[in-house]
Design a protein around this motif. Structure first.
Motif, PDB file in Angstrom:
ATOM      1  N   THR A 135      -7.648  -0.183  -4.044  1.00  0.00           N
ATOM      2  CA  THR A 135      -7.653   1.176  -3.525  1.00  0.00           C
ATOM      3  C   THR A 135      -8.549   1.245  -2.299  1.00  0.00           C
ATOM      4  O   THR A 135      -9.564   0.535  -2.214  1.00  0.00           O
ATOM      5  CB  THR A 135      -8.140   2.173  -4.593  1.00  0.00           C
ATOM      6  OG1 THR A 135      -9.399   1.751  -5.107  1.00  0.00           O
ATOM      7  CG2 THR A 135      -7.137   2.271  -5.738  1.00  0.00           C
ATOM      8  N   VAL A 154       2.399  11.842   6.215  1.00  0.00           N
ATOM      9  CA  VAL A 154       1.371  12.193   5.245  1.00  0.00           C
ATOM     10  C   VAL A 154       1.633  13.622   4.778  1.00  0.00           C
ATOM     11  O   VAL A 154       1.856  14.515   5.596  1.00  0.00           O
ATOM     12  CB  VAL A 154      -0.037  12.049   5.858  1.00  0.00           C
ATOM     13  CG1 VAL A 154      -1.108  12.518   4.887  1.00  0.00           C
ATOM     14  CG2 VAL A 154      -0.291  10.607   6.284  1.00  0.00           C
ATOM     15  N   SER A 163       0.138   9.362  -3.838  1.00  0.00           N
ATOM     16  CA  SER A 163       0.124   7.903  -3.679  1.00  0.00           C
ATOM     17  C   SER A 163       0.451   7.202  -4.990  1.00  0.00           C
ATOM     18  O   SER A 163       1.240   6.254  -5.025  1.00  0.00           O
ATOM     19  CB  SER A 163      -1.245   7.441  -3.178  1.00  0.00           C
ATOM     20  OG  SER A 163      -1.551   8.009  -1.931  1.00  0.00           O
ATOM     21  N   GLY A 188       0.807  -1.206   0.000  1.00  0.00           N
ATOM     22  CA  GLY A 188       0.000   0.000   0.000  1.00  0.00           C
ATOM     23  C   GLY A 188       0.846   1.264   0.000  1.00  0.00           C
ATOM     24  O   GLY A 188       1.683   1.455   0.875  1.00  0.00           O
ATOM     25  N   GLN A 189       0.618   2.089  -0.993  1.00  0.00           N
ATOM     26  CA  GLN A 189       1.312   3.375  -1.108  1.00  0.00           C
ATOM     27  C   GLN A 189       0.328   4.475  -0.740  1.00  0.00           C
ATOM     28  O   GLN A 189      -0.825   4.445  -1.163  1.00  0.00           O
ATOM     29  CB  GLN A 189       1.848   3.576  -2.523  1.00  0.00           C
ATOM     30  CG  GLN A 189       2.866   2.540  -2.944  1.00  0.00           C
ATOM     31  CD  GLN A 189       4.102   2.545  -2.056  1.00  0.00           C
ATOM     32  OE1 GLN A 189       4.726   3.583  -1.849  1.00  0.00           O
ATOM     33  NE2 GLN A 189       4.438   1.382  -1.516  1.00  0.00           N
ATOM     34  N   TYR A 190       0.819   5.412   0.052  1.00  0.00           N
ATOM     35  CA  TYR A 190      -0.018   6.530   0.455  1.00  0.00           C
ATOM     36  C   TYR A 190       0.759   7.812   0.204  1.00  0.00           C
ATOM     37  O   TYR A 190       1.889   7.773  -0.268  1.00  0.00           O
ATOM     38  CB  TYR A 190      -0.454   6.380   1.914  1.00  0.00           C
ATOM     39  CG  TYR A 190       0.665   6.390   2.925  1.00  0.00           C
ATOM     40  CD1 TYR A 190       0.969   7.538   3.647  1.00  0.00           C
ATOM     41  CD2 TYR A 190       1.415   5.242   3.182  1.00  0.00           C
ATOM     42  CE1 TYR A 190       1.995   7.546   4.587  1.00  0.00           C
ATOM     43  CE2 TYR A 190       2.433   5.243   4.116  1.00  0.00           C
ATOM     44  CZ  TYR A 190       2.717   6.393   4.822  1.00  0.00           C
ATOM     45  OH  TYR A 190       3.739   6.402   5.745  1.00  0.00           O
ATOM     46  N   LEU A 236      -7.490   4.613   7.896  1.00  0.00           N
ATOM     47  CA  LEU A 236      -6.347   3.847   7.398  1.00  0.00           C
ATOM     48  C   LEU A 236      -5.261   3.829   8.474  1.00  0.00           C
ATOM     49  O   LEU A 236      -5.490   4.264   9.602  1.00  0.00           O
ATOM     50  CB  LEU A 236      -5.854   4.438   6.074  1.00  0.00           C
ATOM     51  CG  LEU A 236      -6.803   4.189   4.900  1.00  0.00           C
ATOM     52  CD1 LEU A 236      -6.495   5.112   3.733  1.00  0.00           C
ATOM     53  CD2 LEU A 236      -6.744   2.736   4.465  1.00  0.00           C
ATOM     54  N   SER A 241       2.965   9.750   1.185  1.00  0.00           N
ATOM     55  CA  SER A 241       4.035   9.847   2.181  1.00  0.00           C
ATOM     56  C   SER A 241       5.235  10.583   1.627  1.00  0.00           C
ATOM     57  O   SER A 241       5.522  10.526   0.433  1.00  0.00           O
ATOM     58  CB  SER A 241       4.465   8.450   2.637  1.00  0.00           C
ATOM     59  OG  SER A 241       5.027   7.727   1.559  1.00  0.00           O
ATOM     60  N   PHE A 243      -6.272   7.997   1.526  1.00  0.00           N
ATOM     61  CA  PHE A 243      -6.214   7.141   0.345  1.00  0.00           C
ATOM     62  C   PHE A 243      -4.991   6.245   0.428  1.00  0.00           C
ATOM     63  O   PHE A 243      -3.930   6.663   0.901  1.00  0.00           O
ATOM     64  CB  PHE A 243      -6.136   8.000  -0.920  1.00  0.00           C
ATOM     65  CG  PHE A 243      -6.042   7.197  -2.186  1.00  0.00           C
ATOM     66  CD1 PHE A 243      -7.173   6.623  -2.743  1.00  0.00           C
ATOM     67  CD2 PHE A 243      -4.833   7.008  -2.818  1.00  0.00           C
ATOM     68  CE1 PHE A 243      -7.096   5.868  -3.908  1.00  0.00           C
ATOM     69  CE2 PHE A 243      -4.740   6.265  -3.985  1.00  0.00           C
ATOM     70  CZ  PHE A 243      -5.875   5.698  -4.534  1.00  0.00           C
ATOM     71  N   GLU A 244      -5.145   5.021  -0.079  1.00  0.00           N
ATOM     72  CA  GLU A 244      -4.029   4.088  -0.178  1.00  0.00           C
ATOM     73  C   GLU A 244      -4.268   3.193  -1.382  1.00  0.00           C
ATOM     74  O   GLU A 244      -5.406   2.854  -1.698  1.00  0.00           O
ATOM     75  CB  GLU A 244      -3.929   3.254   1.094  1.00  0.00           C
ATOM     76  CG  GLU A 244      -2.719   2.344   1.147  1.00  0.00           C
ATOM     77  CD  GLU A 244      -2.555   1.669   2.499  1.00  0.00           C
ATOM     78  OE1 GLU A 244      -1.423   1.265   2.801  1.00  0.00           O
ATOM     79  OE2 GLU A 244      -3.556   1.531   3.239  1.00  0.00           O
ATOM     80  N   MET A 297      -4.330   9.885   6.789  1.00  0.00           N
ATOM     81  CA  MET A 297      -4.380   9.150   5.520  1.00  0.00           C
ATOM     82  C   MET A 297      -5.818   9.086   5.035  1.00  0.00           C
ATOM     83  O   MET A 297      -6.705   8.670   5.776  1.00  0.00           O
ATOM     84  CB  MET A 297      -3.843   7.716   5.682  1.00  0.00           C
ATOM     85  CG  MET A 297      -2.356   7.598   5.768  1.00  0.00           C
ATOM     86  SD  MET A 297      -1.811   5.878   6.047  1.00  0.00           S
ATOM     87  CE  MET A 297      -2.336   5.064   4.541  1.00  0.00           C
ATOM     88  N   GLN A 325      -3.538  13.681  -2.142  1.00  0.00           N
ATOM     89  CA  GLN A 325      -3.121  12.377  -1.624  1.00  0.00           C
ATOM     90  C   GLN A 325      -3.175  11.302  -2.706  1.00  0.00           C
ATOM     91  O   GLN A 325      -2.281  10.455  -2.788  1.00  0.00           O
ATOM     92  CB  GLN A 325      -3.974  11.973  -0.421  1.00  0.00           C
ATOM     93  CG  GLN A 325      -3.611  12.730   0.839  1.00  0.00           C
ATOM     94  CD  GLN A 325      -4.068  12.025   2.095  1.00  0.00           C
ATOM     95  OE1 GLN A 325      -4.261  10.812   2.126  1.00  0.00           O
ATOM     96  NE2 GLN A 325      -4.220  12.799   3.158  1.00  0.00           N
TER      97      GLN A 325
END
Length: 131
Positions: free
Chosen positions: A79, A44, A56, A34-36, A115, A38, A122-123, A120, A52
């Protein structure tokens, strides 16, 4: 050949959170965690949903590039959207179309209450196939 775990230097070190960013398998499958949205320290980067999503997906691209793959090699996305609604779906759909055009990978979208980290919204995680 065993599984190859990759943590690109351009992304935060995920091992403190208990995972790796990418694993390559001997059979040609590549799994991206999972990419967020970051930054290099795992923080975040924005409280804006659209920003976001953009960050991501950029991080997903960075993870794929670390194993010499790109967005075109992705066959599956998962997602996760906090407080999912149709406006957020429209934002995501526009970003997916911008990257994959009219041939997007399969995708499962899950609406969630929260999350892993505060802030966060969205991921995205992915499965890719090495050509």
């Amino acid at each position: 050949m065993s599984h190859d775990f990759v943590n690109p230097a351009a992304l935060h070190d995920p091992t403190g959170f208990g995972y790796s960013h990418v694993v390559r398998t001997p059979g040609g499958l590549v799994f991206v965690a999972g990419q967020y949205a970051s930054d290099a320290e795992g923080n975040v980067t924005s409280d804006d949903f659209a920003e976001q999503v953009d960050r991501s997906l950029e991080n997903l691209g960075t993870a794929l590039a670390a194993v010499d793959l790109g967005y075109a090699d992705v066959v599956r996305l998962r997602t996760h959207i906090v407080d999912h609604d149709m406006d957020k779906l429209a934002v995501l759909a526009a970003r997916i179309e911008r990257i994959w055009g009219k041939r997007p990978p399969t995708q499962t979208l899950t609406g969630v209450a929260s999350l892993a980290l505060p802030g966060m919204l969205f991921e995205v995680d992915a499965v890719a196939v090495r050509p």
